[in-house]
Each structure stands twice: as structure tokens, then as C-alpha cells.
Design an enzyme around this catalytic site. Structure first.
Site, PDB file in Angstrom:
ATOM      1  N   LYS A 130      85.797 160.528  74.890  1.00 31.98           N
ATOM      2  CA  LYS A 130      86.728 159.411  75.030  1.00 31.98           C
ATOM      3  C   LYS A 130      87.029 159.078  76.485  1.00 31.98           C
ATOM      4  O   LYS A 130      87.930 158.286  76.761  1.00 31.98           O
ATOM      5  CB  LYS A 130      88.041 159.756  74.299  1.00 31.98           C
ATOM      6  CG  LYS A 130      87.853 160.067  72.813  1.00 31.98           C
ATOM      7  CD  LYS A 130      89.130 160.604  72.201  1.00 31.98           C
ATOM      8  CE  LYS A 130      88.867 161.186  70.819  1.00 31.98           C
ATOM      9  NZ  LYS A 130      90.050 161.902  70.289  1.00 31.98           N
TER      10      LYS A 130
ATOM     11  N   PRO B 176      91.161 153.874  70.655  1.00 31.31           N
ATOM     12  CA  PRO B 176      90.264 154.836  71.242  1.00 31.31           C
ATOM     13  C   PRO B 176      89.687 155.892  70.321  1.00 31.31           C
ATOM     14  O   PRO B 176      90.373 156.697  69.774  1.00 31.31           O
ATOM     15  CB  PRO B 176      91.176 155.553  72.223  1.00 31.31           C
ATOM     16  CG  PRO B 176      92.470 155.582  71.482  1.00 31.31           C
ATOM     17  CD  PRO B 176      92.448 154.466  70.482  1.00 31.31           C
ATOM     18  N   GLU B 177      88.442 155.904  70.189  1.00 30.71           N
ATOM     19  CA  GLU B 177      87.667 157.001  69.616  1.00 30.71           C
ATOM     20  C   GLU B 177      86.294 156.687  70.115  1.00 30.71           C
ATOM     21  O   GLU B 177      86.070 155.604  70.653  1.00 30.71           O
ATOM     22  CB  GLU B 177      87.751 157.024  68.084  1.00 30.71           C
ATOM     23  CG  GLU B 177      88.787 158.051  67.636  1.00 30.71           C
ATOM     24  CD  GLU B 177      88.774 158.397  66.170  1.00 30.71           C
ATOM     25  OE1 GLU B 177      87.736 158.850  65.658  1.00 30.71           O
ATOM     26  OE2 GLU B 177      89.820 158.241  65.564  1.00 30.71           O
TER      27      GLU B 177
ATOM     28  N   ARG C 254      98.337 165.771  62.543  1.00 34.20           N
ATOM     29  CA  ARG C 254      97.773 164.437  62.337  1.00 34.20           C
ATOM     30  C   ARG C 254      97.642 164.139  60.855  1.00 34.20           C
ATOM     31  O   ARG C 254      97.158 164.973  60.076  1.00 34.20           O
ATOM     32  CB  ARG C 254      96.391 164.328  63.002  1.00 34.20           C
ATOM     33  CG  ARG C 254      96.329 164.891  64.413  1.00 34.20           C
ATOM     34  CD  ARG C 254      97.246 164.154  65.362  1.00 34.20           C
ATOM     35  NE  ARG C 254      96.910 162.768  65.505  1.00 34.20           N
ATOM     36  CZ  ARG C 254      95.938 162.300  66.299  1.00 34.20           C
ATOM     37  NH1 ARG C 254      95.235 163.139  67.025  1.00 34.20           N
ATOM     38  NH2 ARG C 254      95.699 161.025  66.379  1.00 34.20           N
TER      39      ARG C 254
END
Length: 288
Positions: free
Chosen positions: A59, A2-3, A255
Site C-alpha cells: 500500500k 486504499p488496498e 476489523r
DNA sequence: CTCTATGTTTAATT
DNA sequence: GAATTAAACATAGA
């Protein structure tokens, strides 16, 4: 997967699969993916409804039904929608299914697969806060450079963190932010409020390049099965494709981030005043 | 066994 | 209060 580019592909896929069709069956046995609703809510609210529209912001996916109610779908880390034969049994990662019949009478089955279950499905009569609070979508709305620059001015957090803030721009995740900043030749740790207009312009170009590139690789392959070739994401320790110096790894906002210390410049806030020293000091917060 | 992972939310700490 | 960090969620793969 997902992006923004992945979710855009999922949106087109779901639209082709469900658009204009009537739901004949919907079910889920998963407590977690449907939170806060009980799994039974899916069947209860969806059966008999016709799909009016499938859309995307950032998203998030939104399926609007003929009575105005909606299904919101966030893919989390490992979520994906995929068509299966109507009579095919659920595989291990299946968390929900929506079966439809097209106006021509064709029966199809959409399965929501999500091994880690970080994704979720939300049923609602109207738009939900998670959807309305999203910032502009780079594909649907374009990127407003002035607005982005203004958002940067308001904070000194790392520019990469600002880019991943869904209320600043919707749909930018760890991969796109990492790639875009490499394209822009800017150190991801730079304070947001240290960026100049031309820095912001470079970031906007970097985002467009990264989004376009990822969308293309996905358009060229089966939905959900693209093989990405990233410039720097996940490549710490390897040579920078631009100047060959070794890419380093840092953690920003929790991250992992890869970047090139040689060609990605660390921006700094303009020095308050000349040397001098002693007393003075408590401010520098002039920016409020 | 250990470490890492495309996301988001919430608790704890500074 | 604001800002930063860590943990949590659940599973698969290297």
C-alpha cells in the site's frame, strides 16, 4: 480508497502525472500528514528536482527523484492523489500539492487529498523501514505458496489476521482478505497453523481472483471513483452468493469480517492424541 | 444523537 | 515474553 488494487491505480496515475517532469512547486500546510517533518520541508527539498520513477509496494507509493531522494506516500483510509488545474485553489481535504512541468513544457498540479488524514507523506534520502520491511507484493513478486505456508505455520492467530500482516504479504487489507477467504471457502477465524497445503493453495487462488477483480473494476472507471461490487465484504445479513445462507459478522483483529458459516469451513488443528485424559496436557505447543 | 468506515501504531490486559 | 484487545488518530456519511 486504499488496498493494493487502489494503490496500483494511484501509482499508474501518479506516474503518468509526474514521471519525467520537474517539480516547480511543492507545499503543504498540514502538520499531521507530513509528520515527522515540518510542512516547510516539502518545498525546501523538492523544488527543482526531476521525478525519475514512481513505484509501489503493497500500500506504499514511492516517488524517486533525480538526486536519489524519495517521497513515500501512504494513503491511509481516505487518501488520494488527483490532478487539478495549476491555478485551482485548495479544497477542504487537500493536504499537499506538487506542481511539475514536463520536458515539453506542460504545467500540471498533483494534489494530495485526505479527509481523515490517516495517510502520510515521508521525505527521505533513502528507503525507509516501512518500505523495506514489507513482505512480497502479490502483483510485483507473485505469491510464493511455500513461503506463505511457512508463515502460517509459525502462528496460531486467525488466518485473516495473517493475510493482513504487511510483512507476510504486502497490500492485503480488510476487503481483500475477506473476499479471498470467501473464494477459498475457509473460515477467517481458522488458526493459521491449522491450514493444509491445499488450503493455502485455495487462499492463493482466492487472493488472485479478488485482486484481479478489483483491479478490473478500477481500470474500467475513473481513478479513485470505482464502484465496487463485493461478494461478501460489507454484506453481513445478506445471503451468501454461493449457497444463499445468511452471511454473519464477526470481528477479527479489530476489523469487521463477513463470512458464510455454511460454506466457509473452520479449520482446526489436528487432535493431539486420542482421548485418555487426566494428568497429561501441558504441551501441545510442540510447534514451538 | 449513534454507529460505522478501505489503516496503522501504541498502550493496556490476559 | 507472546498473544490478544482496545484505544487512538480525524472526518464523513448513513
Amino acid at each position: 480508497m486504499p488496498e493494493l488494487p487502489d494503490v496500483e491505480i494511484a501509482k499508474r496515475y501518479l506516474d503518468e502525472l509526474l514521471g519525467g517532469s520537474t517539480i516547480t512547486r511543492a507545499e503543504s500546510k498540514d502538520q499531521r500528514v507530513l509528520r515527522p517533518h515540518p510542512p516547510s520541508a516539502l518545498a525546501r527539498t523538492l523544488a527543482g528536482r526531476t521525478v525519475r520513477e514512481v513505484s509501489r509496494r503493497g500500500k506504499w507509493l514511492r516517488v524517486v527523484l533525480d538526486d536519489g531522494s524519495r517521497i513515500f506516500s501512504h494513503l491511509g483510509m481516505t487518501g488520494w492523489w488527483e490532478e487539478r488545474e495549476v491555478d485551482q485553489p485548495a479544497e477542504r481535504s487537500e493536504r499537499a500539492r506538487i506542481d511539475v512541468v514536463s520536458p515539453e513544457g506542460r504545467a500540471r498540479s498533483a494534489r494530495y487529498l485526505d479527509s481523515r488524514r490517516f495517510g502520510r507523506l515521508i521525505l527521505s534520502q533513502g528507503d525507509i523501514a516501512e518500505w523495506t520491511a514489507l513482505g512480497p507484493d502479490p502483483l510485483a513478486d507473485g505469491i510464493d505458496m511455500a513461503a506463505l505456508a511457512a508463515a502460517f505455520t509459525r502462528t496460531r492467530r486467525a488466518v485473516k489476521e495473517s493475510l493482513m500482516d504487511q510483512s507476510v504479504l504486502a497490500g492485503i487489507g480488510n476487503i481483500l482478505a475477506t473476499e479471498a477467504l470467501w473464494h477459498a471457502k475457509i473460515d477467517p477465524r481458522s488458526p493459521s497453523n491449522a491450514l493444509s497445503r491445499s488450503d493455502v493453495a485455495a487462499i492463493v487462488r482466492g487472493l488472485r481472483t479478488a485482486i484481479r477483480r478489483e483491479l478490473k473494476t478500477r481500470e474500467a472507471s475513473e481513478p479513485g471513483h470505482a464502484h465496487d461490487i463485493f461478494s461478501v465484504y460489507g454484506r453481513a445479513g445478506e445471503p451468501c452468493p454461493r449457497d444463499g445462507s445468511t452471511l454473519v459478522r464477526v470481528v477479527i483483529a479489530g476489523r469487521t469480517t463477513a463470512f458464510c458459516k455454511h460454506c466457509q469451513v473452520r479449520k482446526r488443528r489436528a487432535k493431539p492424541r486420542a482421548s485418555r485424559s487426566r494428568a497429561a496436557s501441558p504441551e501441545r505447543l510442540a510447534s514451538r
